[in-house]
Write an enzyme that holds these catalytic residues in place. Structure first.
Site, PDB file in Angstrom:
ATOM      1  N   GLY A 193      35.854  40.908  41.740  1.00 28.21           N
ATOM      2  CA  GLY A 193      36.744  41.039  40.584  1.00 28.21           C
ATOM      3  C   GLY A 193      37.616  39.802  40.449  1.00 28.21           C
ATOM      4  O   GLY A 193      37.201  38.783  39.909  1.00 28.21           O
ATOM      5  N   GLY A 194      38.823  39.882  40.993  1.00 27.28           N
ATOM      6  CA  GLY A 194      39.823  38.816  40.833  1.00 27.28           C
ATOM      7  C   GLY A 194      39.280  37.413  41.084  1.00 27.28           C
ATOM      8  O   GLY A 194      39.510  36.501  40.277  1.00 27.28           O
ATOM      9  N   SER A 226      38.472  43.054  46.794  1.00 27.83           N
ATOM     10  CA  SER A 226      39.265  41.910  47.271  1.00 27.83           C
ATOM     11  C   SER A 226      38.442  40.833  47.973  1.00 27.83           C
ATOM     12  O   SER A 226      38.938  40.171  48.885  1.00 27.83           O
ATOM     13  CB  SER A 226      40.400  42.397  48.179  1.00 27.83           C
ATOM     14  OG  SER A 226      41.287  43.209  47.459  1.00 27.83           O
ATOM     15  N   GLY A 233      41.452  44.974  44.260  1.00 31.45           N
ATOM     16  CA  GLY A 233      42.614  44.275  43.693  1.00 31.45           C
ATOM     17  C   GLY A 233      43.858  44.338  44.552  1.00 31.45           C
ATOM     18  O   GLY A 233      44.954  44.045  44.083  1.00 31.45           O
ATOM     19  N   GLU A 253      32.680  50.312  46.753  1.00 24.72           N
ATOM     20  CA  GLU A 253      33.979  49.724  46.453  1.00 24.72           C
ATOM     21  C   GLU A 253      35.084  50.710  46.815  1.00 24.72           C
ATOM     22  O   GLU A 253      35.480  51.539  45.976  1.00 24.72           O
ATOM     23  CB  GLU A 253      34.085  49.393  44.964  1.00 24.72           C
ATOM     24  CG  GLU A 253      33.103  48.354  44.490  1.00 24.72           C
ATOM     25  CD  GLU A 253      33.662  47.576  43.311  1.00 24.72           C
ATOM     26  OE1 GLU A 253      33.746  46.355  43.416  1.00 24.72           O
ATOM     27  OE2 GLU A 253      34.047  48.202  42.316  1.00 24.72           O
ATOM     28  N   GLU A 313      38.011  52.186  38.263  1.00 28.26           N
ATOM     29  CA  GLU A 313      39.042  52.092  37.217  1.00 28.26           C
ATOM     30  C   GLU A 313      38.667  52.970  36.021  1.00 28.26           C
ATOM     31  O   GLU A 313      39.531  53.549  35.366  1.00 28.26           O
ATOM     32  CB  GLU A 313      39.220  50.616  36.805  1.00 28.26           C
ATOM     33  CG  GLU A 313      39.978  49.852  37.892  1.00 28.26           C
ATOM     34  CD  GLU A 313      39.699  48.368  37.941  1.00 28.26           C
ATOM     35  OE1 GLU A 313      39.070  47.827  37.019  1.00 28.26           O
ATOM     36  OE2 GLU A 313      40.122  47.735  38.935  1.00 28.26           O
ATOM     37  N   ASN A 327      32.910  40.540  38.018  1.00 25.39           N
ATOM     38  CA  ASN A 327      33.417  41.523  37.056  1.00 25.39           C
ATOM     39  C   ASN A 327      34.733  40.981  36.496  1.00 25.39           C
ATOM     40  O   ASN A 327      35.753  41.001  37.184  1.00 25.39           O
ATOM     41  CB  ASN A 327      33.623  42.865  37.793  1.00 25.39           C
ATOM     42  CG  ASN A 327      34.242  43.930  36.913  1.00 25.39           C
ATOM     43  OD1 ASN A 327      34.424  43.733  35.705  1.00 25.39           O
ATOM     44  ND2 ASN A 327      34.590  45.065  37.508  1.00 25.39           N
ATOM     45  N   TRP A 328      34.681  40.480  35.273  1.00 29.15           N
ATOM     46  CA  TRP A 328      35.883  39.859  34.691  1.00 29.15           C
ATOM     47  C   TRP A 328      36.897  40.897  34.203  1.00 29.15           C
ATOM     48  O   TRP A 328      37.990  40.544  33.769  1.00 29.15           O
ATOM     49  CB  TRP A 328      35.483  38.921  33.536  1.00 29.15           C
ATOM     50  CG  TRP A 328      34.686  37.730  33.980  1.00 29.15           C
ATOM     51  CD1 TRP A 328      34.383  37.372  35.282  1.00 29.15           C
ATOM     52  CD2 TRP A 328      34.100  36.715  33.144  1.00 29.15           C
ATOM     53  NE1 TRP A 328      33.641  36.211  35.289  1.00 29.15           N
ATOM     54  CE2 TRP A 328      33.453  35.780  33.996  1.00 29.15           C
ATOM     55  CE3 TRP A 328      34.053  36.508  31.769  1.00 29.15           C
ATOM     56  CZ2 TRP A 328      32.773  34.667  33.503  1.00 29.15           C
ATOM     57  CZ3 TRP A 328      33.377  35.392  31.281  1.00 29.15           C
ATOM     58  CH2 TRP A 328      32.750  34.478  32.143  1.00 29.15           C
ATOM     59  N   LYS A 329      36.531  42.163  34.206  1.00 38.88           N
ATOM     60  CA  LYS A 329      37.418  43.253  33.769  1.00 38.88           C
ATOM     61  C   LYS A 329      38.016  42.943  32.382  1.00 38.88           C
ATOM     62  O   LYS A 329      37.346  42.323  31.565  1.00 38.88           O
ATOM     63  CB  LYS A 329      38.494  43.518  34.831  1.00 38.88           C
ATOM     64  CG  LYS A 329      37.852  43.792  36.207  1.00 38.88           C
ATOM     65  CD  LYS A 329      38.783  44.377  37.203  1.00 38.88           C
ATOM     66  CE  LYS A 329      38.051  44.628  38.518  1.00 38.88           C
ATOM     67  NZ  LYS A 329      38.889  45.239  39.543  1.00 38.88           N
ATOM     68  N   HIS A 339      32.736  52.512  37.573  1.00 38.62           N
ATOM     69  CA  HIS A 339      33.760  51.765  38.316  1.00 38.62           C
ATOM     70  C   HIS A 339      34.972  52.672  38.535  1.00 38.62           C
ATOM     71  O   HIS A 339      35.308  53.491  37.664  1.00 38.62           O
ATOM     72  CB  HIS A 339      34.150  50.512  37.515  1.00 38.62           C
ATOM     73  CG  HIS A 339      35.000  49.579  38.316  1.00 38.62           C
ATOM     74  ND1 HIS A 339      36.333  49.810  38.530  1.00 38.62           N
ATOM     75  CD2 HIS A 339      34.706  48.429  38.983  1.00 38.62           C
ATOM     76  CE1 HIS A 339      36.828  48.833  39.296  1.00 38.62           C
ATOM     77  NE2 HIS A 339      35.848  47.984  39.576  1.00 38.62           N
TER      78      HIS A 339
HETATM   79  P1  PGA Z   1      38.603  42.841  43.216  1.00 41.81           P
HETATM   80  O1  PGA Z   1      37.782  43.811  42.253  1.00 41.81           O
HETATM   81  O2  PGA Z   1      37.625  41.833  43.775  1.00 41.81           O
HETATM   82  O3  PGA Z   1      39.643  42.218  42.334  1.00 41.81           O
HETATM   83  O4  PGA Z   1      39.188  43.685  44.290  1.00 41.81           O
HETATM   84  C1  PGA Z   1      36.509  44.263  42.610  1.00 41.81           C
HETATM   85  C2  PGA Z   1      36.023  45.237  41.577  1.00 41.81           C
HETATM   86  O5  PGA Z   1      36.828  46.041  41.083  1.00 41.81           O
HETATM   87  O6  PGA Z   1      34.836  45.248  41.222  1.00 41.81           O
END
Ligand code: PGA
Length: 254
Positions: A233-234, A212, A172, A166, A96, A9-11, A94
């Site tokens: 994500g990251g 994470s 993150g 999640e 976020e 997930n490149w956000k 998600h």
């Molecule tokens: P993260 O994000 O690996 O940076 O914690 C995961 C996600 O939000 O899907």
């Protein structure tokens, strides 16, 4: 053995030119292997640049969000009808989006229906926050998010659903969840869907962990019974790290 699903997930990162650069590096670093399905989820604006160049033997594509309707006066939105043909997956609900865009389970339910209507496989994100975990409400939160989110779906649809557990406190933050917590929640997710939609759905739904994840922690989660893969994500923005996570999944499968 079912392939492990590794989703990046490149956000809100990487414009089309930058996305094409990361794709090129990933394609060099990743060898096609059986046993792993790798999916890249660029921001909407960068999907065409990636879709034009991607080697679909190595990577499938996903979107990070969609509107619940297919067309109309919805400024700034992108629909499943527009994404269809370019991506196979779409992330829905998600944390976020739940937090920053006030997406409720009702909205999530409409978005899941829109994904299926347009032939996309949704990745439904569910997760407890720290307050809920500390007050022993994590299980109830997950059951409620699953029940509300899937309320417009049929059993046939749920059988192909992907659910990503999640925990909000793990996203993150570098505070990834204990294996035991993830093990229990994986069971809860399957059990809940089984209760709601029958035994077949509990068995076939794919459950992922996200929060994470880095190459060193990937293997532990992937070895959990019933764990179908990871939502990253990251670490998915770093080609070496994402390639190493894919390799960890390939090694487990061989
Ligand atoms: P993260 O994000 O690996 O940076 O914690 C995961 C996600 O939000 O899907």
């Amino acid at each position: 053995m079912n392939p492990k699903l590794i989703v990046g997930n490149w956000k809100m990162n990487l414009n089309p030119a930058e996305a094409a650069v990361l794709l090129g590096r990933l394609e060099e670093a990743v060898t096609v292997g059986d046993g792993v399905e790798a999916v890249l989820c660029p921001p909407h604006i960068s999907i065409p640049a990636v879709a034009d160049k991607v080697d679909r033997k190595k990577f499938k594509l996903g979107a990070q969000n969609l509107h619940w309707l297919d067309h109309g006066p919805h400024t700034g939105e992108v629909s499943g009808a527009m994404l269809k043909g370019m991506v196979e997956y779409v992330i829905v609900g998600h944390s976020e989006r739940r937090k920053e865009h006030h997406e409720t389970d009702k909205v999530v339910a409409k978005k899941l229906a829109a994904a299926y209507r347009n032939g996309l496989t949704p990745i439904l994100c569910v997760g407890d926050n720290l307050h809920e975990r500390e007050h022993h409400a994590a299980n109830k939160v997950i059951v409620d998010q699953l029940t509300g989110g899937t309320s417009q779906l049929t059993a046939e649809e749920v059988a192909t659903l992907v659910v990503a557990y999640e925990p909000v406190w793990a996203i993150g933050s570098g505070n990834f969840a204990d294996l035991d917590i993830v093990r229990k929640m994986t069971k809860t997710i399957r059990h809940t869907l089984e209760e709601l939609f029958g035994e077949m759905c509990g068995a076939t739904v794919r459950v992922l962990y996200g929060g994470s994840v880095v190459p060193d922690s990937a293997k532990g989660y992937l070895k959990i019974e019933g764990m179908a893969g990871l939502l990253v994500g990251g670490a998915s923005l770093n080609y070496q790290q994402f390639a190493d996570i894919i390799k960890a999944a390939q090694n487990l499968q061989s």
